[in-house]
Design a protein around this motif. Sequence first.
Motif, short mmCIF file in Angstrom:
data_model
loop_
_atom_site.label_atom_id
_atom_site.label_comp_id
_atom_site.label_asym_id
_atom_site.label_seq_id
_atom_site.Cartn_x
_atom_site.Cartn_y
_atom_site.Cartn_z
N SER A 2 0.84 -1.19 0.00
CA SER A 2 0.00 0.00 0.00
C SER A 2 0.87 1.23 0.00
O SER A 2 1.28 1.72 1.03
CB SER A 2 -0.91 0.00 1.22
N GLN A 3 1.15 1.73 -1.19
CA GLN A 3 2.02 2.89 -1.30
C GLN A 3 1.24 4.16 -1.58
O GLN A 3 1.71 5.24 -1.29
CB GLN A 3 3.05 2.67 -2.40
N GLU A 24 -9.17 3.99 -2.08
CA GLU A 24 -8.14 3.29 -1.32
C GLU A 24 -7.61 2.12 -2.13
O GLU A 24 -8.30 1.58 -2.98
CB GLU A 24 -8.71 2.78 0.00
N GLN A 25 -6.42 1.74 -1.82
CA GLN A 25 -5.80 0.61 -2.50
C GLN A 25 -6.17 -0.69 -1.81
O GLN A 25 -6.13 -0.78 -0.59
CB GLN A 25 -4.28 0.76 -2.51
N VAL A 26 -6.50 -1.68 -2.62
CA VAL A 26 -6.73 -3.02 -2.12
C VAL A 26 -5.54 -3.87 -2.57
O VAL A 26 -5.17 -3.86 -3.74
CB VAL A 26 -8.04 -3.61 -2.67
N ASP A 27 -4.94 -4.57 -1.63
CA ASP A 27 -3.79 -5.43 -1.95
C ASP A 27 -4.30 -6.84 -2.25
O ASP A 27 -5.02 -7.43 -1.46
CB ASP A 27 -2.81 -5.47 -0.78
N LEU A 28 -3.92 -7.36 -3.42
CA LEU A 28 -4.31 -8.69 -3.85
C LEU A 28 -3.11 -9.62 -3.78
O LEU A 28 -2.06 -9.34 -4.34
CB LEU A 28 -4.83 -8.66 -5.29
N LEU A 29 -3.29 -10.74 -3.07
CA LEU A 29 -2.27 -11.79 -3.03
C LEU A 29 -2.81 -12.97 -3.80
O LEU A 29 -3.88 -13.49 -3.47
CB LEU A 29 -2.00 -12.23 -1.59
N SER A 30 -2.12 -13.41 -4.83
CA SER A 30 -2.48 -14.60 -5.58
C SER A 30 -1.58 -15.72 -5.09
O SER A 30 -0.37 -15.68 -5.29
CB SER A 30 -2.30 -14.37 -7.08
N GLY A 54 1.29 -0.59 5.78
CA GLY A 54 0.06 0.17 5.96
C GLY A 54 -1.16 -0.46 5.30
O GLY A 54 -2.25 0.12 5.31
N GLY A 55 -1.00 -1.64 4.72
CA GLY A 55 -2.14 -2.31 4.09
C GLY A 55 -3.23 -2.63 5.09
O GLY A 55 -2.95 -3.02 6.22
N ARG A 56 -4.47 -2.44 4.69
CA ARG A 56 -5.59 -2.77 5.57
C ARG A 56 -6.77 -3.37 4.82
O ARG A 56 -7.72 -3.83 5.42
CB ARG A 56 -6.04 -1.58 6.41
N GLY A 84 -8.43 -6.24 10.96
CA GLY A 84 -9.67 -5.81 11.59
C GLY A 84 -9.43 -4.79 12.68
O GLY A 84 -10.23 -3.87 12.87
N GLY A 85 -8.31 -4.93 13.38
CA GLY A 85 -7.96 -3.98 14.44
C GLY A 85 -7.65 -2.59 13.93
O GLY A 85 -7.66 -1.63 14.69
N ARG A 86 -7.37 -2.47 12.65
CA ARG A 86 -7.11 -1.15 12.07
C ARG A 86 -8.21 -0.72 11.11
O ARG A 86 -8.00 0.11 10.24
CB ARG A 86 -5.73 -1.11 11.41
#
Length: 126
Positions: A2-3, A24-30, A54-56, A84-86
């Motif tokens: 998340s840059q 907002e940016q969504v980080d995708l892990l394949s 900073g990814g959430r 979830g905590g962030r």
Amino acid sequence: MSQNPPVTIEVPMPISPPVTIRVEQVDLLSVTGQLDDPGLDRLQRRFDELLDGGGRLLVADLSGVAGCDGRLFEVLARTQDLVGGRGGWLRLVGLGSPVLDALDQAALPDVLLVYRAARWTGHGVH
């Protein structure tokens, strides 16, 4: 990672209250391959890197998983607790036979975690 910081756009509307749109940016892990000890360690490290950056908002595509066991759900539960905590979330897509077979052997809290994380996508199970 998340840059890009979230961007807020205020759109004034005549008569009605202003509308706020956040981008907002969504980080995708394949994820592909066998999720044994080394694979799970790599997955946890990658989640940790995204969280440290900073990814959430995380999406994990598990359609390429060739095999796994219940330890996958420990990694997912830990990550869900942290995001979830962030104020973020973890979503799962591409739940194929290897993941579903492991889920058959999982404890109820793990089953509920996967259900909640997959149901929001509307098509998380193949």
